[in-house]
Design an enzyme around this catalytic site. Structure first.
Site, PDB file in Angstrom:
ATOM      1  N   SER A  51       0.738  -1.324  -0.136  1.00 40.26           N
ATOM      2  CA  SER A  51      -0.152  -0.097  -0.222  1.00 40.26           C
ATOM      3  C   SER A  51       0.807   1.438  -0.075  1.00 40.26           C
ATOM      4  O   SER A  51       0.669   2.507  -0.883  1.00 40.26           O
ATOM      5  CB  SER A  51      -0.892  -0.077   1.306  1.00 40.26           C
ATOM      6  OG  SER A  51      -1.777  -1.120   1.412  1.00 40.26           O
TER       7      SER A  51
ATOM      8  N   GLY B 104      -5.756  -4.027  -7.877  1.00 43.11           N
ATOM      9  CA  GLY B 104      -7.060  -3.180  -7.400  1.00 43.11           C
ATOM     10  C   GLY B 104      -6.511  -1.819  -7.000  1.00 43.11           C
ATOM     11  O   GLY B 104      -7.303  -0.847  -7.143  1.00 43.11           O
TER      12      GLY B 104
ATOM     13  N   ARG C 154     -13.701  -7.335 -10.449  1.00 40.83           N
ATOM     14  CA  ARG C 154     -13.623  -6.417  -9.136  1.00 40.83           C
ATOM     15  C   ARG C 154     -14.464  -5.221  -9.528  1.00 40.83           C
ATOM     16  O   ARG C 154     -14.287  -4.538 -10.315  1.00 40.83           O
ATOM     17  CB  ARG C 154     -12.256  -6.311  -8.856  1.00 40.83           C
ATOM     18  CG  ARG C 154     -11.512  -7.778  -8.524  1.00 40.83           C
ATOM     19  CD  ARG C 154     -10.374  -7.622  -7.967  1.00 40.83           C
ATOM     20  NE  ARG C 154     -10.537  -6.814  -6.757  1.00 40.83           N
ATOM     21  CZ  ARG C 154      -9.101  -6.490  -5.848  1.00 40.83           C
ATOM     22  NH1 ARG C 154      -7.957  -6.807  -6.314  1.00 40.83           N
ATOM     23  NH2 ARG C 154      -9.526  -6.143  -4.551  1.00 40.83           N
TER      24      ARG C 154
ATOM     25  N   SER D 150     -13.142   1.338   3.014  1.00 41.79           N
ATOM     26  CA  SER D 150     -12.518   0.864   2.192  1.00 41.79           C
ATOM     27  C   SER D 150     -11.329   1.983   1.934  1.00 41.79           C
ATOM     28  O   SER D 150     -11.657   3.241   1.404  1.00 41.79           O
ATOM     29  CB  SER D 150     -12.959   0.494   0.652  1.00 41.79           C
ATOM     30  OG  SER D 150     -12.074   0.578  -0.384  1.00 41.79           O
TER      31      SER D 150
ATOM     32  N   GLN E 180      -9.298   1.889  -0.404  1.00 41.78           N
ATOM     33  CA  GLN E 180      -9.172   2.374  -1.748  1.00 41.78           C
ATOM     34  C   GLN E 180      -9.983   3.326  -2.349  1.00 41.78           C
ATOM     35  O   GLN E 180      -9.840   4.316  -2.978  1.00 41.78           O
ATOM     36  CB  GLN E 180      -9.259   0.990  -2.533  1.00 41.78           C
ATOM     37  CG  GLN E 180      -8.130   0.122  -2.403  1.00 41.78           C
ATOM     38  CD  GLN E 180      -8.163  -1.282  -3.218  1.00 41.78           C
ATOM     39  OE1 GLN E 180      -9.130  -1.329  -3.830  1.00 41.78           O
ATOM     40  NE2 GLN E 180      -7.118  -2.040  -3.130  1.00 41.78           N
TER      41      GLN E 180
ATOM     42  N   ASP F 241      -6.721  -8.157   5.039  1.00 39.26           N
ATOM     43  CA  ASP F 241      -5.695  -9.194   3.864  1.00 39.26           C
ATOM     44  C   ASP F 241      -5.272 -10.150   4.450  1.00 39.26           C
ATOM     45  O   ASP F 241      -4.693 -11.144   3.950  1.00 39.26           O
ATOM     46  CB  ASP F 241      -4.627  -8.101   3.372  1.00 39.26           C
ATOM     47  CG  ASP F 241      -5.224  -7.153   2.200  1.00 39.26           C
ATOM     48  OD1 ASP F 241      -6.187  -7.364   1.784  1.00 39.26           O
ATOM     49  OD2 ASP F 241      -4.684  -6.075   2.138  1.00 39.26           O
TER      50      ASP F 241
ATOM     51  N   ARG G 141     -12.481 -14.773  -1.525  1.00 41.47           N
ATOM     52  CA  ARG G 141     -11.665 -15.287  -0.545  1.00 41.47           C
ATOM     53  C   ARG G 141     -12.217 -16.226   0.597  1.00 41.47           C
ATOM     54  O   ARG G 141     -11.526 -17.136   1.150  1.00 41.47           O
ATOM     55  CB  ARG G 141     -10.656 -14.485   0.158  1.00 41.47           C
ATOM     56  CG  ARG G 141      -9.528 -13.965  -0.912  1.00 41.47           C
ATOM     57  CD  ARG G 141      -8.349 -13.126  -0.176  1.00 41.47           C
ATOM     58  NE  ARG G 141      -7.323 -12.891  -0.923  1.00 41.47           N
ATOM     59  CZ  ARG G 141      -6.566 -11.580  -1.014  1.00 41.47           C
ATOM     60  NH1 ARG G 141      -6.623 -10.796   0.097  1.00 41.47           N
ATOM     61  NH2 ARG G 141      -5.623 -11.351  -1.752  1.00 41.47           N
TER      62      ARG G 141
ATOM     63  N   ARG H 161      -2.119 -14.253  -1.970  1.00 42.52           N
ATOM     64  CA  ARG H 161      -2.443 -14.408  -0.476  1.00 42.52           C
ATOM     65  C   ARG H 161      -2.865 -15.986  -0.144  1.00 42.52           C
ATOM     66  O   ARG H 161      -2.670 -16.234   0.994  1.00 42.52           O
ATOM     67  CB  ARG H 161      -3.105 -13.582   0.116  1.00 42.52           C
ATOM     68  CG  ARG H 161      -2.581 -11.965   0.186  1.00 42.52           C
ATOM     69  CD  ARG H 161      -3.149 -11.115   1.044  1.00 42.52           C
ATOM     70  NE  ARG H 161      -2.989  -9.664   0.764  1.00 42.52           N
ATOM     71  CZ  ARG H 161      -1.788  -9.172   0.854  1.00 42.52           C
ATOM     72  NH1 ARG H 161      -0.561  -9.536   1.283  1.00 42.52           N
ATOM     73  NH2 ARG H 161      -1.741  -7.822   0.475  1.00 42.52           N
TER      74      ARG H 161
HETATM   75  C1  S3P Z   1      -5.509  -1.311   0.222  1.00 44.45           C
HETATM   76  C2  S3P Z   1      -6.774  -1.521   0.561  1.00 44.45           C
HETATM   77  C3  S3P Z   1      -7.513  -2.829   0.863  1.00 44.45           C
HETATM   78  C4  S3P Z   1      -6.703  -3.979   0.732  1.00 44.45           C
HETATM   79  C5  S3P Z   1      -5.845  -3.969  -0.527  1.00 44.45           C
HETATM   80  C6  S3P Z   1      -4.930  -2.833  -0.390  1.00 44.45           C
HETATM   81  C7  S3P Z   1      -5.071  -0.042  -0.223  1.00 44.45           C
HETATM   82  O1  S3P Z   1      -8.717  -2.794  -0.077  1.00 44.45           O
HETATM   83  O2  S3P Z   1      -7.515  -5.136   0.841  1.00 44.45           O
HETATM   84  O3  S3P Z   1      -5.025  -4.940  -0.297  1.00 44.45           O
HETATM   85  O4  S3P Z   1      -3.746  -0.056  -0.502  1.00 44.45           O
HETATM   86  O5  S3P Z   1      -5.612   0.770   0.035  1.00 44.45           O
HETATM   87  P1  S3P Z   1      -9.984  -2.125   0.320  1.00 44.45           P
HETATM   88  O6  S3P Z   1      -9.776  -0.673   0.226  1.00 44.45           O
HETATM   89  O7  S3P Z   1     -10.678  -2.087  -0.857  1.00 44.45           O
HETATM   90  O8  S3P Z   1     -10.504  -2.424   1.569  1.00 44.45           O
END
Ligand code: S3P
Length: 427
Positions: A21, A92, A120, A165, A167, A313, A344, A388
């Protein structure tokens, strides 16, 4: 590949690769900032290399040599309309954060990814970004890749996200960098806060009040030095291995210790694991620690609510951990698992069952009954192309009696290219 099974001990110290991240965000903010950014202990995993590739296509000069990356930031208005499609691969985080940045650019771009990315949901970011004024279209009304983005002048919004989230939060905050006014996001629970910390490291400002984060645009960011801590999500595989493999003692050095990410440590502690946390310190804006784990007698726990975003994760490896804990572990409030690199809930349950685990899927998690010895009669397990899941199965094999073969092992390179070498070094 044939996995090591029936392992008698795992002993030693390792430094896991840089946080995924944080590595993504360092490249992205480095590209947007004015001047040079030098990133150290960058994760050269496939996902973060996808981020570098996309920003090169947007006209940014980026040099990567192993774990050192130099980004020549282009400053405000400096990104260029890409002549080729932006391919996020399996990532993602690249897709969703990049959409936030593209929303604020006065040009057109196409975004694609692999088969997993195509399943996704992107609507969770395209919806608020379109509300801000971006034009985004794609398969099924813009919910799935391939996506086409025409960004430009954005208006600030307040967005109440239905999911916790990082993200989604980060995509809206990054778009907020390009607005004139205050953009804010409220989440149902706090998600990882690396974007907020890193915007500040680059000289920008972010306000946090409860579960609401606000950013006042437009902002000017300045290039800087970024040290990326070890990824606690990668360390998690060896934290669990140390707890469940007999006669083990493993030290993980320089692991990111950001409280929005340490849910795995809370679970290990509640299960009664023999854990020592030393040398807690700050590296730039992210806390870091050394963590030692020894073989432990474990008890079942309940996992849900606001703990979930702090360990989302790590749930595949926590499911394995729970097979070795006395009692019934229930994981709930984790329906987000269904929209990760694979579903998962399904992949963890199907693969651990092959090794004799007592595990069942629920609508929003799983139920695991322990303690169950894992056994295999020439089992063939499969990562399903999910890094993972592949790493969790390699640790599961360590405590399995019998022979276990892993299909699609190369998936681990997404976040931990040296995983098998690190595992071998502890044997
Ligand atoms: C991440 C946020 C998480 C995580 C992903 C990395 C990030 O996803 O599962 O591996 O770097 O912002 P979500 O924001 O969809 O929960």
């Amino acid at each position: 590949m044939q996995l090591p099974t029936n392992v008698s001990a795992l002993r030693g110290a390792i430094e896991v690769p840089g946080d995924k991240s944080v590595s993504h965000r360092a490249v992205m903010l480095g590209a947007l900032a004015s001047g040079r950014t030098v990133i150290e202990h960058f994760l050269p995993g496939a996902d973060c290399l996808s981020t570098i590739d996309c920003f090169r296509k947007l006209g940014v000069d980026i040099r990567q040599d192993g774990t050192t990356v130099v980004v020549e930031g282009v400053g405000p208005g400096g990104l260029r309309e890409p002549a080729a499609v932006l391919d996020v691969g399996n990532s993602g985080t690249t897709a969703r954060l990049l959409l936030g940045i593209l929303a604020g650019q006065p040009f057109h771009a196409c975004l694609v990814g692999d088969e997993s990315i195509a399943r996704r949901p992107m609507g969770r970011v395209t919806k608020p970004l379109c509300e801000m004024g971006a034009h985004i279209d794609g398969r099924e009304g813009g919910n799935y890749t391939p996506l086409s983005v025409r960004g430009g002048a954005l208006r600030p919004i307040h967005y109440a996200s239905p999911v916790a989230s990082a993200q989604v939060k980060s995509a809206v905050l990054l778009a907020g960098l390009f607005t004139d006014g205050v953009t804010s996001v409220t989440e149902p629970h706090r998600s990882r806060d690396h974007t907020e910390r890193m915007i500040r490291l680059f000289g920008g400002g972010v306000d946090v009040a409860g579960f609401t984060v606000s950013i006042a645009g437009p902002q000017r960011l300045e290039g800087t030095r970024v040290y990326v801590p070890g990824d606690i999500s990668s360390a998690a595989f060896f934290l669990v291995a140390g707890a469940i493999v007999p006669n083990s003692e493993i030290t993980l050095k320089n692991v990111g210790f950001n409280p929005t990410r340490t849910g795995i440590l809370d679970v290990l502690a509640q299960m009664g694991a023999d854990l020592a946390i030393d040398n807690v310190r700050n590296e730039e804006t992210e806390p870091v620690a050394d963590i030692t784990v020894r073989t432990s007698t474990l008890r079942a726990v309940d996992i849900g609510g606001d703990l979930i975003p702090r360990l989302i994760d790590e749930i595949p490896i926590i499911a394995l951990l729970a097979t070795q804990a006395e009692g019934t572990t229930v994981i709930r409030d984790a329906a987000e698992l269904k929209v990760k690199e694979t579903n998962r809930i399904d992949t963890v349950v199907a693969e651990l069952k092959k090794l004799g685990a007592d595990i069942e899927a629920t609508d929003d998690g799983m139920i695991i009954r322990g303690k169950t010895p894992l056994v295999a009669d020439d089992a063939v397990v499969d990562s399903h192309g999910d890094h993972r899941i592949g790493m969790m199965l390699a640790i599961a094999a360590c405590i399995t009696k019998g022979r276990v073969r892993l299909n699609r092992k190369e998936a681990v390179a997404v976040s931990y290219p040296t995983f098998f070498a690190d595992l071998r070094s502890l044997l």
